[in-house]
Design a protein around this motif. Sequence first.
Motif, PDB file in Angstrom:
ATOM      1  N   ILE A   1       0.973  -1.100   0.216  1.00  0.00           N
ATOM      2  CA  ILE A   1      -0.385  -0.172  -0.054  1.00  0.00           C
ATOM      3  C   ILE A   1       0.293   1.355  -0.312  1.00  0.00           C
ATOM      4  O   ILE A   1       0.987   2.133  -0.374  1.00  0.00           O
ATOM      5  N   LYS A   2       1.724   0.816   0.702  1.00  0.00           N
ATOM      6  CA  LYS A   2       2.898   2.493   0.476  1.00  0.00           C
ATOM      7  C   LYS A   2       3.708   2.554  -0.392  1.00  0.00           C
ATOM      8  O   LYS A   2       4.106   3.628  -0.752  1.00  0.00           O
ATOM      9  N   GLY A   3       3.569   1.461  -1.514  1.00  0.00           N
ATOM     10  CA  GLY A   3       4.684   1.539  -2.686  1.00  0.00           C
ATOM     11  C   GLY A   3       6.239   1.491  -2.065  1.00  0.00           C
ATOM     12  O   GLY A   3       6.522   1.504  -3.315  1.00  0.00           O
ATOM     13  N   SER A   4       6.603   0.409  -1.004  1.00  0.00           N
ATOM     14  CA  SER A   4       7.761   0.368  -0.847  1.00  0.00           C
ATOM     15  C   SER A   4       7.944  -0.670  -1.435  1.00  0.00           C
ATOM     16  O   SER A   4       9.142  -2.327  -1.146  1.00  0.00           O
ATOM     17  N   MET A   5       6.990  -2.069  -2.023  1.00  0.00           N
ATOM     18  CA  MET A   5       7.598  -3.465  -2.406  1.00  0.00           C
ATOM     19  C   MET A   5       8.010  -3.124  -3.495  1.00  0.00           C
ATOM     20  O   MET A   5       7.620  -3.003  -4.306  1.00  0.00           O
ATOM     21  N   THR A   6       8.840  -4.128  -3.490  1.00  0.00           N
ATOM     22  CA  THR A   6       9.441  -4.659  -5.220  1.00  0.00           C
ATOM     23  C   THR A   6       8.515  -5.681  -5.745  1.00  0.00           C
ATOM     24  O   THR A   6       8.350  -5.313  -6.818  1.00  0.00           O
TER      25      THR A   6
END
Length: 332
Positions: free
Chosen positions: A269-274
């Motif tokens: 959700i925060k966009g920090s997942m590759t």
Amino acid sequence: MGTKMLNMSALNLESECKEIHDSWGQLNQLGLALASRTRLERQQIRETYKAIYGEDLANRLQKADQMADNRKQAAAGVGVSPKLCAALSMWMIEQHERDAIMIQEALDDQQGDTNYSALVEIFVGRKSSQILLIKQAYQRRFRRQLDQDIIHIEPPHPYQKILVALVASHKAHQADISQHIAQSDARRLYETGEGSSGPIEAVVLEILSKRSIPQLKLTFSCYKHIYGHEYTEYLKTRNSGEFENAMKTVVQCIYRPATYFATILYASIKGSMTDKGALARVMVNRAEVDMDEIRREFKRQHGIELRDALCDSDKIPFGDYRDFLVALTASK
């Protein structure tokens, strides 16, 4: 199409399928309606749609996903979200079919790397009977043996050995859960780990290959009870290599799945997942398994409701795809 549950009579099924067919290209309401359907209801809708129109609804959604980026279609004003179509097509098929597809995608990741997290989530989260169905579905769809595809992953990685052990465990384990075995295995993990400076790989892989997932969960519970901390805490403090790092993920997924998935969702959700497919994968796969537990753990960890985090995220485009994910948070 309303989202309220209906009695799945033949008349209602035909009516719903007609609505789906006639409103193609406006999938938001379809997504909201199907998110509230049980597995059996979705299967009935899929079968009825095929009987009436001669086309598998899941396949049609998949085709729409593949066509959604076509510029001519976009110019024609057809409002089809590729992310929603992809998520809906996965939602509409049987779990073992879905798992087979997700495994193949994980083995053949678009970035060129094997998505080991996705593989672990499936092999840890399924019963032995379900793994057999997945293997059969994988062979039917891709004309390959799943076990062999895992064994021949290149380049070799410690995750590969762990997955092979988990596959073996689904063949060899006993159905009953034993407190005595769990305590014995916990002590073996300690004696070859914290109680020794030697390698842990051989003992860990042996235990993984011989025990069911519920038995392993009890083993990690016993480890904490006997030694006062979780096995993952030892793995964190050890001079970690690739094997230990992989085991941290596997143990967390086995022992505290709600915590594991809440963490994955927050990062997505925060966009920090590759891993860009993690959000839809987790939401679709866990919606009918343990979504209530994941929601509670998400709130405990981050102080916000999962549905609110999805709605507030600037990484998830506003629209039908987000609405579908929010609707899945209420799935039972």
